[in-house]
Design an enzyme around this catalytic site. Structure first.
Site, short mmCIF file in Angstrom:
data_model
loop_
_atom_site.label_atom_id
_atom_site.label_comp_id
_atom_site.label_asym_id
_atom_site.label_seq_id
_atom_site.Cartn_x
_atom_site.Cartn_y
_atom_site.Cartn_z
CB VAL A 12 -0.95 0.01 1.23
CG1 VAL A 12 -1.81 1.27 1.24
CG2 VAL A 12 -1.84 -1.24 1.23
CD GLU A 123 -14.24 4.25 0.41
OE1 GLU A 123 -15.02 5.15 0.71
OE2 GLU A 123 -14.57 3.05 0.29
N GLY A 128 -10.96 -2.18 -1.11
CA GLY A 128 -9.83 -1.61 -1.87
C GLY A 128 -10.22 -0.32 -2.56
N GLY A 181 0.45 -9.71 -4.53
CA GLY A 181 0.34 -8.69 -3.48
C GLY A 181 -1.06 -8.53 -2.94
CE LYS A 199 -10.84 -6.09 3.52
NZ LYS A 199 -10.29 -6.91 2.42
N GLY A 297 -4.53 -4.89 -3.93
CA GLY A 297 -3.46 -4.53 -4.87
C GLY A 297 -2.98 -3.12 -4.59
N1 HSE Z 1 -5.87 -9.46 1.81
C1 HSE Z 1 -6.86 -8.51 1.45
C2 HSE Z 1 -7.68 -9.08 0.30
C3 HSE Z 1 -6.22 -7.23 1.04
O1 HSE Z 1 -7.24 -10.07 -0.29
O2 HSE Z 1 -8.74 -8.56 0.01
C4 HSE Z 1 -7.15 -6.08 0.86
O3 HSE Z 1 -7.82 -5.77 2.05
#
Ligand code: HSE
Length: 396
Positions: A12, A123, A128, A181, A199, A297
């Site tokens: 990030v 956010e 993402g 990633g 989340k 990502g």
């Molecule tokens: N590891 C998390 C995913 C990263 O794969 O969604 C983003 O929050």
């Protein structure tokens, strides 16, 4: 000139540096300010062409009066929680992509930001690049949200897609997600549903107004998803997706859960594959709506982080008041909320029809697979006494 500090320089953090650099002119046009990354907190020295920005002690950031915005991109809660809290107490707005931090400590940190008349915004912590937090916070004020269901973890969606479409093994697909990633440092947070749970808690906090702690939410991951069920469901237009689900139920209670679900081939949750995330909401006035985009990502996540930086720069005080404090009694017993189930048993169709006369049988061969009418999980468990159960999945 707005000076920003970055805590962390991984997937990030590097994306944030790149986006701020590449969009310098556009960001100036939007804010009337030049935005500069002044300091980057790292643990070790290594070669990048902006190495002079590296600092090795958080004190250099928190005591730097020129820095007005701190971007936390370390992940986890130790030391991120202390760093973020200290930054807020020092009067610096904080932008983070850290869902664990927000899910655990969001109530406290938002309250500190409110007291200081600054911002703690996040956010990128959910979905993402997708502006799902902005969407539910800013754009649904004239609605009640009846329910939200989301594919909120890119890694598991990537793995499930590769297993379904390319018959890749779980391990190979996970390795590819790590190389791209997407995965957490500890992939158990992805595959065991913990990340999705954090989340959906954050979205439920915003939508329903009180902090929900992840430990109070029933959570299942994708380790036990069987390829046999993937194939059976594929024949009838279904797919297995790891969903975070929250909905209002009777008496001010909320049903909230993370688990693999069967979704059928209408709608965004069926269509969202690979690293893509999607969230589908049922609302009273706006009706059904969906958010869709890249959920993980470097640049997609940085896109949301940098947008939050712009919001901090343009804000005149706190933008979003804190949600209410935690009330565990708001979470309904998930085993008592009726829903449909996909069940696969070793017994024949006759036996299934005898015990589940209203079920839709979708597969009869060496095993029998069927979809129940809406019943509670407690009722299902009772009815399945005496069956040899291969799998049970919830149907959205
Ligand atoms: N590891 C998390 C995913 C990263 O794969 O969604 C983003 O929050």
């Amino acid at each position: 000139m707005i000076k920003v500090a970055l805590l962390g320089h991984g997937v990030v953090g590097t994306g944030v540096v790149e986006v701020i650099k590449n969009k310098a002119e556009q960001l100036f046009e939007q804010t009337g300010e030049h935005i500069e990354v002044k300091s980057i907190l790292v643990r070790h020295d290594y070669d990048v062409d902006y190495k002079e920005k590296f600092v090795y002690s958080f004190d250099e950031i928190v005591n730097d009066e020129e820095i007005s915005i701190v971007v936390e991109a370390i992940g986890g809660t130790d030391p991120a929680y202390n760093y973020v809290k200290s930054s807020l107490l020092a009067g610096k707005s904080v932008v983070t992509s850290n869902k664990e931090l927000v899910a655990k400590h969001g109530f406290e940190l938002m309250n500190i930001a409110e007291e200081k008349n600054i911002n703690f915004i996040f956010e990128a912590a959910v979905g993402g690049a997708i502006p799902v937090i902005h969407g539910v916070r800013n754009c649904l004020k004239a609605n009640n949200v009846h329910s939200i269901a989301g594919i909120l973890n890119g890694t598991t969606n990537y793995i499930l897609t590769k297993m379904i479409d390319e018959k890749q093994s779980f391990d190979i697909a996970l390795k590819a997600a790590q190389e791209l990633g997407y995965a957490e440092a500890d992939p158990s947070a992805d595959v065991d549903g913990i990340d999705t749970c954090r989340k959906i808690c954050i979205l439920a906090d915003i939508i329903y107004g009180n902090h929900i702690l992840p430990e109070n939410v029933h959570t299942e991951g994708i380790r036990n998803v069987r390829i046999e069920d993937v194939d059976i469901l594929k024949m009838v237009g279904g797919a297995i997706k790891l969903l975070g689900v929250a909905k209002a139920v009777d008496d001010d209670k909320m049903f909230i859960m993370t688990a693999p679900h069967v979704v059928f081939n209408q709608g965004i949750l069926y269509a969202a594959n690979d690293v893509f995330n999607a969230a589908q909401l049922e609302t009273d006035n706006a009706g059904l709506m969906a958010f869709y985009g890249r959920g993980a990502g470097s640049l997609p996540t940085a896109s949301a982080v940098v947008n939050d930086i712009v919001e901090c720069v343009c804000a005149d005080g706190t933008l979003y008041p804190a949600w209410g404090q935690e009330k565990p009694e708001l979470v309904a017993d998930y085993k008592e909320v009726p829903m449909q189930f996909y069940v696969n048993v070793a017994e024949n169709a006759e036996k299934v029809e005898e015990i589940f006369p209203t079920a839709e049988i979708i597969y009869i061969k060496e095993t029998t697979a069927f979809i129940t009418e809406k019943i509670t999980e407690n009722q299902l468990t009772e009815k399945l006494t005496g069956f040899t159960v291969n799998s049970v999945l919830r149907v959205l």
